[in-house]
Design a protein around this motif. Structure first.
Motif, PDB file in Angstrom:
ATOM      1  N   VAL A   3       5.490  10.268  -2.309  1.00 14.37           N
ATOM      2  CA  VAL A   3       5.327  10.840  -1.234  1.00 14.37           C
ATOM      3  C   VAL A   3       6.176  11.791  -0.769  1.00 14.37           C
ATOM      4  N   ILE A   4       5.297  12.716  -0.549  1.00 17.01           N
ATOM      5  CA  ILE A   4       6.039  14.235  -0.234  1.00 17.01           C
ATOM      6  C   ILE A   4       6.362  14.350   1.396  1.00 17.01           C
ATOM      7  N   SER A   5       5.501  14.104   2.026  1.00 23.25           N
ATOM      8  CA  SER A   5       5.412  14.266   3.712  1.00 23.25           C
ATOM      9  C   SER A   5       4.136  13.389   4.138  1.00 23.25           C
ATOM     10  N   GLU A   6       4.290  13.016   5.571  1.00 21.88           N
ATOM     11  CA  GLU A   6       3.171  12.548   6.383  1.00 21.88           C
ATOM     12  C   GLU A   6       3.305  13.227   7.682  1.00 21.88           C
ATOM     13  N   MET A   7       1.803  13.639   7.863  1.00 27.72           N
ATOM     14  CA  MET A   7       1.510  14.377   9.074  1.00 27.72           C
ATOM     15  C   MET A   7       0.383  13.840   9.529  1.00 27.72           C
ATOM     16  N   GLY A   8       0.471  13.251  11.065  1.00 29.25           N
ATOM     17  CA  GLY A   8      -0.677  12.521  11.569  1.00 29.25           C
ATOM     18  C   GLY A   8      -1.148  11.798  10.700  1.00 29.25           C
TER      19      GLY A   8
ATOM     20  N   LYS B 266       0.911  13.256 -11.089  1.00 29.60           N
ATOM     21  CA  LYS B 266       0.416  14.003 -12.265  1.00 29.60           C
ATOM     22  C   LYS B 266       0.873  15.400 -12.194  1.00 29.60           C
ATOM     23  N   ASP B 267       1.908  15.639 -11.565  1.00 34.21           N
ATOM     24  CA  ASP B 267       2.346  17.209 -11.380  1.00 34.21           C
ATOM     25  C   ASP B 267       1.572  18.033 -10.522  1.00 34.21           C
ATOM     26  N   ALA B 268       0.787  17.295  -9.461  1.00 34.33           N
ATOM     27  CA  ALA B 268      -0.003  17.925  -8.746  1.00 34.33           C
ATOM     28  C   ALA B 268       0.177  17.362  -7.164  1.00 34.33           C
ATOM     29  N   ARG B 269       0.327  18.314  -6.209  1.00 33.04           N
ATOM     30  CA  ARG B 269       0.268  17.649  -4.877  1.00 33.04           C
ATOM     31  C   ARG B 269      -1.060  17.504  -4.126  1.00 33.04           C
ATOM     32  N   ILE B 270      -1.504  16.284  -3.851  1.00 32.23           N
ATOM     33  CA  ILE B 270      -2.581  16.081  -3.117  1.00 32.23           C
ATOM     34  C   ILE B 270      -2.525  15.596  -1.695  1.00 32.23           C
ATOM     35  N   ALA B 271      -3.256  16.058  -0.761  1.00 33.81           N
ATOM     36  CA  ALA B 271      -3.420  15.364   0.713  1.00 33.81           C
ATOM     37  C   ALA B 271      -4.543  14.427   0.692  1.00 33.81           C
ATOM     38  N   ILE B 272      -4.043  13.251   1.082  1.00 33.98           N
ATOM     39  CA  ILE B 272      -5.257  12.119   1.318  1.00 33.98           C
ATOM     40  C   ILE B 272      -5.017  11.528   2.644  1.00 33.98           C
ATOM     41  N   SER B 273      -6.200  10.961   3.257  1.00 35.86           N
ATOM     42  CA  SER B 273      -6.070  10.194   4.431  1.00 35.86           C
ATOM     43  C   SER B 273      -5.386   8.933   4.360  1.00 35.86           C
ATOM     44  N   LYS B 274      -4.583   8.451   5.339  1.00 38.44           N
ATOM     45  CA  LYS B 274      -3.859   7.197   5.242  1.00 38.44           C
ATOM     46  C   LYS B 274      -5.067   5.840   4.924  1.00 38.44           C
ATOM     47  N   SER B 275      -6.187   6.262   5.373  1.00 39.53           N
ATOM     48  CA  SER B 275      -7.336   5.259   4.969  1.00 39.53           C
ATOM     49  C   SER B 275      -7.242   5.209   3.683  1.00 39.53           C
ATOM     50  N   MET B 276      -7.667   6.111   2.729  1.00 30.99           N
ATOM     51  CA  MET B 276      -7.461   6.305   1.367  1.00 30.99           C
ATOM     52  C   MET B 276      -6.266   5.781   0.712  1.00 30.99           C
ATOM     53  N   ALA B 277      -5.117   6.025   1.398  1.00 33.79           N
ATOM     54  CA  ALA B 277      -3.632   5.655   0.851  1.00 33.79           C
ATOM     55  C   ALA B 277      -3.620   4.262   0.792  1.00 33.79           C
ATOM     56  N   ASN B 278      -4.296   3.514   1.849  1.00 37.31           N
ATOM     57  CA  ASN B 278      -4.098   2.060   2.158  1.00 37.31           C
ATOM     58  C   ASN B 278      -4.770   1.270   0.955  1.00 37.31           C
ATOM     59  N   ARG B 279      -5.470   2.019   0.156  1.00 35.93           N
ATOM     60  CA  ARG B 279      -6.340   1.403  -0.911  1.00 35.93           C
ATOM     61  C   ARG B 279      -5.584   1.587  -2.136  1.00 35.93           C
ATOM     62  N   ILE B 280      -4.473   2.083  -2.333  1.00 33.56           N
ATOM     63  CA  ILE B 280      -3.495   2.404  -3.343  1.00 33.56           C
ATOM     64  C   ILE B 280      -2.591   1.549  -3.415  1.00 33.56           C
ATOM     65  N   MET B 281      -2.302   0.456  -4.127  1.00 33.20           N
ATOM     66  CA  MET B 281      -1.408  -0.501  -4.166  1.00 33.20           C
ATOM     67  C   MET B 281      -0.073   0.094  -5.075  1.00 33.20           C
ATOM     68  N   ILE B 282       1.096  -0.049  -4.663  1.00 36.38           N
ATOM     69  CA  ILE B 282       2.149   0.436  -5.486  1.00 36.38           C
ATOM     70  C   ILE B 282       3.269  -0.320  -5.588  1.00 36.38           C
ATOM     71  N   GLU B 283       4.130  -0.215  -6.486  1.00 35.36           N
ATOM     72  CA  GLU B 283       5.535  -1.023  -6.569  1.00 35.36           C
ATOM     73  C   GLU B 283       6.613   0.295  -6.613  1.00 35.36           C
TER      74      GLU B 283
ATOM     75  N   PRO C 145       0.784  -1.225  -0.121  1.00 33.54           N
ATOM     76  CA  PRO C 145       0.026   0.072  -0.157  1.00 33.54           C
ATOM     77  C   PRO C 145       0.767   1.319   0.008  1.00 33.54           C
ATOM     78  N   LEU C 146       0.517   2.318  -0.536  1.00 36.12           N
ATOM     79  CA  LEU C 146       1.018   3.710  -0.505  1.00 36.12           C
ATOM     80  C   LEU C 146       1.553   4.059   0.863  1.00 36.12           C
ATOM     81  N   THR C 147       0.958   3.720   1.975  1.00 35.26           N
ATOM     82  CA  THR C 147       1.186   4.008   3.026  1.00 35.26           C
ATOM     83  C   THR C 147       2.506   3.667   3.479  1.00 35.26           C
ATOM     84  N   MET C 148       3.011   2.538   3.129  1.00 35.32           N
ATOM     85  CA  MET C 148       4.272   1.833   3.035  1.00 35.32           C
ATOM     86  C   MET C 148       5.323   2.471   2.461  1.00 35.32           C
ATOM     87  N   ALA C 149       4.968   3.309   1.573  1.00 31.61           N
ATOM     88  CA  ALA C 149       6.092   4.055   0.778  1.00 31.61           C
ATOM     89  C   ALA C 149       7.124   4.918   1.406  1.00 31.61           C
ATOM     90  N   ARG C 150       8.218   4.632   1.106  1.00 36.26           N
ATOM     91  CA  ARG C 150       9.328   5.735   1.762  1.00 36.26           C
ATOM     92  C   ARG C 150       9.004   7.182   1.047  1.00 36.26           C
TER      93      ARG C 150
END
Length: 74
Positions: A40-45, A53-70, A2-7
């Motif tokens: 991932v730019i930063s994590e806060m709380g 896509k050249d945009a910075r977006i804030a999402i909750s960790k619960s939403m980020a857990n739904r995004i699977m990455i490599e 999940p995206l939440t585990m990305a460095r």
């Protein structure tokens, strides 16, 4: 993984979006689609700031857990 585990600062690409249709549609409208690069730019709380896509977006960790990455090899 999940995206939440990305460095922070490491470019990854989205391989799958989990969740119901409305959740996948919502994330797709924000730019989170399969094959797109994401960093991932930063994590806060309980929130994350990510670059997609050249945009910075804030999402909750619960939403980020739904995004699977490599992570890309550096």
């Amino acid at each position: 993984m999940p995206l939440t585990m990305a460095r922070t600062g490491v470019k990854s690409f989205i391989c799958k979006i989990n969740g119901k249709d409305d959740v996948r549609r919502f994330l797709g409208n924000l730019g989170f689609v399969e094959g797109e690069n994401v960093t991932v730019i930063s994590e806060m709380g309980g929130n994350m700031i990510v670059s997609v896509k050249d945009a910075r977006i804030a999402i909750s960790k619960s939403m980020a857990n739904r995004i699977m990455i490599e992570q890309q090899a550096s």
